[in-house]
Scaffold this motif. Structure first.
Motif, PDB file in Angstrom:
ATOM      1  N   VAL A 231       0.839  -1.347  -0.084  1.00  0.00           N
ATOM      2  CA  VAL A 231      -0.100  -0.022  -0.094  1.00  0.00           C
ATOM      3  C   VAL A 231       0.823   1.140   0.064  1.00  0.00           C
ATOM      4  O   VAL A 231       1.845   1.481   0.957  1.00  0.00           O
ATOM      5  CB  VAL A 231      -0.768   0.038   1.274  1.00  0.00           C
ATOM      6  CG1 VAL A 231      -1.734   1.308   1.315  1.00  0.00           C
ATOM      7  CG2 VAL A 231      -1.602  -1.251   1.296  1.00  0.00           C
ATOM      8  N   ASP A 233       2.536   4.852   0.588  1.00  0.00           N
ATOM      9  CA  ASP A 233       2.293   5.890   1.897  1.00  0.00           C
ATOM     10  C   ASP A 233       1.176   6.706   1.703  1.00  0.00           C
ATOM     11  O   ASP A 233       0.910   7.335   0.501  1.00  0.00           O
ATOM     12  CB  ASP A 233       3.781   6.503   1.925  1.00  0.00           C
ATOM     13  CG  ASP A 233       4.762   5.640   2.246  1.00  0.00           C
ATOM     14  OD1 ASP A 233       4.676   4.650   2.860  1.00  0.00           O
ATOM     15  OD2 ASP A 233       5.996   6.126   2.088  1.00  0.00           O
ATOM     16  N   LEU A 235      -1.980   6.378   1.408  1.00  0.00           N
ATOM     17  CA  LEU A 235      -3.263   5.860   0.911  1.00  0.00           C
ATOM     18  C   LEU A 235      -4.075   5.104   2.044  1.00  0.00           C
ATOM     19  O   LEU A 235      -5.316   5.034   1.791  1.00  0.00           O
ATOM     20  CB  LEU A 235      -2.759   4.960  -0.199  1.00  0.00           C
ATOM     21  CG  LEU A 235      -4.066   4.257  -1.170  1.00  0.00           C
ATOM     22  CD1 LEU A 235      -4.871   5.442  -1.596  1.00  0.00           C
ATOM     23  CD2 LEU A 235      -3.750   3.454  -2.166  1.00  0.00           C
ATOM     24  N   LYS A 236      -3.495   4.679   2.934  1.00  0.00           N
ATOM     25  CA  LYS A 236      -4.248   3.476   3.739  1.00  0.00           C
ATOM     26  C   LYS A 236      -5.331   4.466   4.779  1.00  0.00           C
ATOM     27  O   LYS A 236      -6.313   3.946   4.865  1.00  0.00           O
ATOM     28  CB  LYS A 236      -3.070   3.010   4.895  1.00  0.00           C
ATOM     29  CG  LYS A 236      -4.078   2.087   5.769  1.00  0.00           C
ATOM     30  CD  LYS A 236      -2.746   1.455   6.762  1.00  0.00           C
ATOM     31  CE  LYS A 236      -3.436   0.776   7.982  1.00  0.00           C
ATOM     32  NZ  LYS A 236      -2.461  -0.045   8.773  1.00  0.00           N
ATOM     33  N   ARG A 238      -7.112   6.836   3.340  1.00  0.00           N
ATOM     34  CA  ARG A 238      -8.323   6.967   2.923  1.00  0.00           C
ATOM     35  C   ARG A 238      -8.859   5.974   2.425  1.00  0.00           C
ATOM     36  O   ARG A 238      -9.844   6.020   1.612  1.00  0.00           O
ATOM     37  CB  ARG A 238      -7.765   7.570   1.130  1.00  0.00           C
ATOM     38  CG  ARG A 238      -6.943   8.987   1.626  1.00  0.00           C
ATOM     39  CD  ARG A 238      -7.075   9.972   0.384  1.00  0.00           C
ATOM     40  NE  ARG A 238      -6.301   9.177  -0.822  1.00  0.00           N
ATOM     41  CZ  ARG A 238      -5.034   9.411  -1.040  1.00  0.00           C
ATOM     42  NH1 ARG A 238      -4.211  10.253  -0.247  1.00  0.00           N
ATOM     43  NH2 ARG A 238      -4.267   8.916  -2.087  1.00  0.00           N
ATOM     44  N   MET A 239      -8.710   4.699   2.773  1.00  0.00           N
ATOM     45  CA  MET A 239      -9.342   3.382   2.559  1.00  0.00           C
ATOM     46  C   MET A 239     -10.323   3.216   3.723  1.00  0.00           C
ATOM     47  O   MET A 239     -10.249   3.689   4.844  1.00  0.00           O
ATOM     48  CB  MET A 239      -8.204   2.360   2.690  1.00  0.00           C
ATOM     49  CG  MET A 239      -7.151   2.124   1.346  1.00  0.00           C
ATOM     50  SD  MET A 239      -6.256   0.704   1.655  1.00  0.00           S
ATOM     51  CE  MET A 239      -5.520   0.649  -0.035  1.00  0.00           C
ATOM     52  N   ILE A 253     -11.934   1.338  -1.510  1.00  0.00           N
ATOM     53  CA  ILE A 253     -11.275   2.612  -1.988  1.00  0.00           C
ATOM     54  C   ILE A 253     -12.295   3.291  -2.963  1.00  0.00           C
ATOM     55  O   ILE A 253     -12.939   2.787  -3.719  1.00  0.00           O
ATOM     56  CB  ILE A 253      -9.977   2.183  -2.521  1.00  0.00           C
ATOM     57  CG1 ILE A 253      -9.099   3.621  -2.676  1.00  0.00           C
ATOM     58  CG2 ILE A 253      -9.963   1.418  -3.888  1.00  0.00           C
ATOM     59  CD1 ILE A 253      -7.753   3.324  -2.835  1.00  0.00           C
ATOM     60  N   ASP A 257      -9.192   7.147  -6.098  1.00  0.00           N
ATOM     61  CA  ASP A 257      -7.907   7.082  -5.146  1.00  0.00           C
ATOM     62  C   ASP A 257      -7.202   5.956  -5.658  1.00  0.00           C
ATOM     63  O   ASP A 257      -6.088   5.418  -5.343  1.00  0.00           O
ATOM     64  CB  ASP A 257      -8.191   6.828  -3.872  1.00  0.00           C
ATOM     65  CG  ASP A 257      -8.597   7.972  -2.924  1.00  0.00           C
ATOM     66  OD1 ASP A 257      -8.302   9.181  -3.474  1.00  0.00           O
ATOM     67  OD2 ASP A 257      -9.493   8.048  -2.082  1.00  0.00           O
ATOM     68  N   LEU A 261      -1.977   2.763  -7.995  1.00  0.00           N
ATOM     69  CA  LEU A 261      -1.763   1.534  -7.124  1.00  0.00           C
ATOM     70  C   LEU A 261      -0.929   0.567  -8.020  1.00  0.00           C
ATOM     71  O   LEU A 261      -1.041   0.477  -9.156  1.00  0.00           O
ATOM     72  CB  LEU A 261      -3.371   1.007  -6.986  1.00  0.00           C
ATOM     73  CG  LEU A 261      -4.171   1.527  -5.842  1.00  0.00           C
ATOM     74  CD1 LEU A 261      -5.391   0.829  -6.049  1.00  0.00           C
ATOM     75  CD2 LEU A 261      -3.481   1.437  -4.498  1.00  0.00           C
ATOM     76  N   CYS A 267      -7.649  -5.318  -7.263  1.00  0.00           N
ATOM     77  CA  CYS A 267      -8.873  -4.194  -7.097  1.00  0.00           C
ATOM     78  C   CYS A 267     -10.115  -4.829  -7.983  1.00  0.00           C
ATOM     79  O   CYS A 267      -9.913  -5.285  -9.089  1.00  0.00           O
ATOM     80  CB  CYS A 267      -8.511  -3.016  -7.757  1.00  0.00           C
ATOM     81  SG  CYS A 267      -7.343  -2.195  -6.716  1.00  0.00           S
TER      82      CYS A 267
END
Length: 294
Positions: A231, A233, A235-236, A238-239, A253, A257, A261, A267
């Motif tokens: 993951v 940096d 982004l976690k 915003r999950m 997600i 966003d 990835l 996904c």
């Protein structure tokens, strides 16, 4: 686009639960799926539309009429199916029809008995002897018999076998062919929403989490899985509903966003069921609790 139902800033407080600024609209000619886990406020909202609950603030318009001031006219043009039967169980369907018919100016007895036949319901048997599914089909029959312009259904497919569910969904699809009508369809069976709804409103802990077209919802969220170390940096945070496992993680997600990835992450488009699950996980992660009864 003309709306058949408009709710603006609806607020209602109880001791341990509140609706908070609920706002959404249903255009004429469409079906809206109304979803959310138990305690999210769906039934309180429906009771407010019906003027069965006095709300604290906000406004509700049905057919362009005020839900409180014009409640009698609205109920003449509204069909409602709740999740439990409100009929006298010692009466037969034929006797119930005779009692209800005088209350509606557009009641159609031929339609009533035609729906009984379509649902394979007897008209000479006490409804207290009906199964849960039969009772639900009887209430749908009553709701349709006075030719309503708006149908509000609270868990109508609960207790129905797959064949009866399919038949009911076909009836709703036929009903909405008249573009002057609308359906607000509250259910936990999200497969039914995905099959027939045009719009979706999701309630979460008394607030609107999403309202819009079903297609927009489907395109807005994805489920992502893989190694937590992959993951990027930042982004976690915003999950939604991030959950770690021994061998990786999963979360939801926003599609906006997803840019950048790594290929190592998987996904997939999120279903409505998955969206509700991840909303609940996010609330749990944040230490929120839900009321289970409203």
């Amino acid at each position: 686009m003309e709306n058949i139902l408009e709710i603006n800033g609806l607020c209602k407080s109880y001791r341990d639960f509140s609706l908070k600024n609920v706002t959404f609209a249903l255009p004429k000619g469409y079906i809206m799926g109304f979803v959310g886990q138990n305690g999210s406020g769906k039934t309180t909202t429906i009771r407010s539309i019906m003027n069965m609950t006095k709300f604290d603030s906000g406004s509700i318009s049905v057919f362009g009429l005020d839900s409180v001031k014009d409640t009698i006219e609205i109920k003449q043009r509204l069909g409602v199916v709740f999740d439990s039967m409100y009929l006298a169980e010692h009466l037969t369907a034929r006797q119930i029809e005779q009692q209800i018919r005088p209350f509606y100016t557009k009641w159609d007895s031929d339609d009533f008995f035609a729906y009984l036949k379509r649902f394979s319901l007897p008209d000479d048997r006490c409804v207290g002897d009906f199964s849960k599914g039969m009772k639900m089909k009887l209430m749908v029959t009553i709701a349709l018999a006075h030719k309503p312009e708006l149908l509000i259904l609270d868990e109508p497919t609960s207790g129905l076998d797959p064949v009866a569910r399919d038949e009911l969904l076909d009836i709703l699809s036929d009903y909405i062919l008249d573009e002057n009508r609308g359906i607000l369809f509250s259910t936990h069976i999200t497969a039914d929403v995905e099959r027939i709804a045009d719009y979706v409103t999701i309630l979460n802990n008394g607030s609107v989490w999403f309202t819009g077209s079903k297609d927009d919802l489907a395109e807005s969220y994805a489920v992502v899985k893989g190694a937590e170390s992959a993951v990027p940096d930042g982004l976690k945070g915003r999950m939604i509903g991030f959950h770690s496992y021994r061998n990786g993680f999963e979360a939801m997600i926003r599609t906006e966003d997803m840019r950048g990835l790594p290929d190592a992450l998987i996904c997939e488009k999120a279903s409505i069921d998955e969206i509700l699950v991840y909303i609940a996980k996010e609330a749990k992660n944040a230490g929120h609790t839900e009321c289970d009864t409203l």
